[in-house]
Design a protein around this motif. Structure first.
Motif, short mmCIF file in Angstrom:
data_model
loop_
_atom_site.label_atom_id
_atom_site.label_comp_id
_atom_site.label_asym_id
_atom_site.label_seq_id
_atom_site.Cartn_x
_atom_site.Cartn_y
_atom_site.Cartn_z
N ARG A 194 0.84 -1.21 0.00
CA ARG A 194 0.00 0.00 0.00
C ARG A 194 0.86 1.26 0.00
N LEU A 195 1.90 1.27 0.82
CA LEU A 195 2.76 2.45 0.93
C LEU A 195 3.56 2.68 -0.34
N THR A 196 3.91 1.62 -1.03
CA THR A 196 4.67 1.76 -2.29
C THR A 196 3.73 1.94 -3.49
N LYS A 197 2.44 2.11 -3.18
CA LYS A 197 1.42 2.37 -4.21
C LYS A 197 1.30 1.24 -5.24
N LYS A 198 1.60 0.02 -4.81
CA LYS A 198 1.42 -1.14 -5.68
C LYS A 198 0.08 -1.82 -5.43
N LEU A 199 -0.62 -1.30 -4.41
CA LEU A 199 -1.90 -1.90 -4.05
C LEU A 199 -2.77 -0.82 -3.42
N SER A 200 -4.05 -0.89 -3.70
CA SER A 200 -5.00 0.05 -3.12
C SER A 200 -6.20 -0.72 -2.59
N PHE A 201 -6.61 -0.40 -1.36
CA PHE A 201 -7.72 -1.12 -0.73
C PHE A 201 -9.06 -0.45 -1.03
N HIS A 202 -10.04 -1.25 -1.35
CA HIS A 202 -11.39 -0.75 -1.49
C HIS A 202 -11.91 -0.34 -0.10
N ARG A 203 -12.65 0.75 -0.04
CA ARG A 203 -13.19 1.23 1.23
C ARG A 203 -14.70 0.92 1.26
N PHE A 204 -15.05 -0.14 1.95
CA PHE A 204 -16.45 -0.53 2.05
C PHE A 204 -17.22 0.52 2.85
N LEU A 205 -18.28 1.04 2.25
CA LEU A 205 -19.09 2.08 2.87
C LEU A 205 -18.25 3.29 3.30
N GLY A 206 -17.17 3.50 2.57
CA GLY A 206 -16.32 4.65 2.85
C GLY A 206 -15.32 4.45 3.97
N ARG A 207 -15.21 3.23 4.48
CA ARG A 207 -14.29 2.95 5.59
C ARG A 207 -13.21 1.96 5.15
N GLY A 208 -12.00 2.12 5.72
CA GLY A 208 -10.88 1.27 5.37
C GLY A 208 -10.87 -0.05 6.12
N PRO A 209 -9.93 -0.94 5.76
CA PRO A 209 -9.83 -2.25 6.39
C PRO A 209 -9.64 -2.19 7.91
N GLY A 210 -8.89 -1.19 8.38
CA GLY A 210 -8.65 -1.07 9.82
C GLY A 210 -9.94 -0.83 10.58
N PHE A 211 -10.81 -0.03 10.02
CA PHE A 211 -12.10 0.26 10.67
C PHE A 211 -12.92 -1.02 10.81
N TRP A 212 -13.03 -1.77 9.71
CA TRP A 212 -13.87 -2.97 9.74
C TRP A 212 -13.24 -4.09 10.57
N ALA A 213 -11.91 -4.16 10.59
CA ALA A 213 -11.25 -5.15 11.45
C ALA A 213 -11.51 -4.83 12.91
N GLY A 214 -11.44 -3.54 13.25
CA GLY A 214 -11.70 -3.12 14.63
C GLY A 214 -13.13 -3.37 15.05
N ILE A 215 -14.07 -3.06 14.15
CA ILE A 215 -15.49 -3.28 14.44
C ILE A 215 -15.79 -4.77 14.59
N THR A 216 -15.23 -5.58 13.69
CA THR A 216 -15.49 -7.02 13.71
C THR A 216 -14.94 -7.67 14.98
N ALA A 217 -13.65 -7.46 15.25
CA ALA A 217 -13.03 -8.08 16.42
C ALA A 217 -13.61 -7.51 17.71
N GLY A 218 -13.85 -6.20 17.74
CA GLY A 218 -14.41 -5.57 18.93
C GLY A 218 -15.82 -6.05 19.21
N GLY A 219 -16.63 -6.17 18.16
CA GLY A 219 -17.99 -6.66 18.35
C GLY A 219 -18.01 -8.08 18.86
N LEU A 220 -17.10 -8.91 18.32
CA LEU A 220 -17.02 -10.31 18.75
C LEU A 220 -16.67 -10.42 20.22
N VAL A 221 -15.66 -9.65 20.65
CA VAL A 221 -15.23 -9.76 22.04
C VAL A 221 -16.27 -9.21 22.99
N LEU A 222 -17.03 -8.20 22.56
CA LEU A 222 -18.07 -7.66 23.42
C LEU A 222 -19.20 -8.66 23.63
N VAL A 223 -19.53 -9.39 22.57
CA VAL A 223 -20.58 -10.41 22.69
C VAL A 223 -20.11 -11.52 23.63
#
Length: 216
Positions: free
Chosen positions: A114-143
């Motif tokens: 990503r930093l060398t601009k050889k790859l670009s991540f799609h932003r689902f609903l305008g949010r990056g992978p870090g956001f969705w990883a945090g929401i997913t793992a955080g939601g799981l642990v809260l449950v």
């Protein structure tokens, strides 16, 4: 460069796996976390053994589970059934370390691309992978935390039924496996709390980092 949905999904899974395995590894590798509980849980007074004896027993068990050293519990009695259970525990520990290593390498590789601009991540609903990883793992642990808070003892039994299927060698007899006297259920509850705190902290960090990036 067209943003890649596949790369974004891989990054989400890798990040979630990384923070989960890292959080689990913290109480395993951070032995002082146990040491401070020796006095906090009044283990010397409750068992009649000195702090040095208790620490020696714990260290030998962890040396076996983490480093593969010969099994022992210091001056405390142990049985073949108890040793067999800790052999199973060692397998789970090694699995967690393997996931930690693989996901760590995967995340570093993806970030480098990503930093060398050889790859670009799609932003689902305008949010990056870090956001969705945090929401997913955080939601799981809260449950899971919510269910465990309702009845930790029941959650403790269910955990062992899932990860040690068909086995009952995790039910220790204090007369033959004295290590259980210095590793009471409340200690494992505190480990679960530490895992949850570390994981949620990582999740919040990922979510906030994405929100700040979006604002900029």
């Amino acid at each position: 460069m067209r943003p890649s949905k596949c790369a974004a999904l891989v990054c989400i899974v890798a990040l979630a796996g990384l923070i989960l395995s890292f959080s689990i590894a913290v109480p395993i590798l951070l032995r002082p976390f146990y040491y401070v509980q020796i006095d906090a849980l009044d283990l010397p007074e409750r068992t009649g053994w000195s702090e040095e004896t208790i620490r020696e027993a714990y260290d030998e068990v962890l040396d076996f589970c983490v480093l593969g050293k010969p099994f022992g519990t210091g001056q405390l009695a142990w049985s073949e059934s108890g040793r067999s259970h800790f052999a199973d525990v060692r397998g789970l520990f090694l699995l967690d370390f393997a996931v930690l290593g693989v996901t760590g390498v995967a995340v570093l590789l993806l970030l480098a691309l990503r930093l060398t601009k050889k790859l670009s991540f799609h932003r689902f609903l305008g949010r990056g992978p870090g956001f969705w990883a945090g929401i997913t793992a955080g939601g799981l642990v809260l449950v899971i935390a919510g269910l465990a808070a309702l009845d930790f003892q029941r959650a403790f039994v269910v955990f062992h039924a899932i990860f040690f299927p068909g086995k009952d060698n995790w039910i220790f007899d204090p007369a033959t496996d004295q290590i259980i006297l210095v590793m009471p259920e409340i200690f494992f509850r505190n480990c679960a709390i530490l895992i949850g705190v570390v994981l949620l902290t990582c999740c919040v960090g990922l979510v906030l980092a994405d929100l700040l990036r979006q604002r900029k």
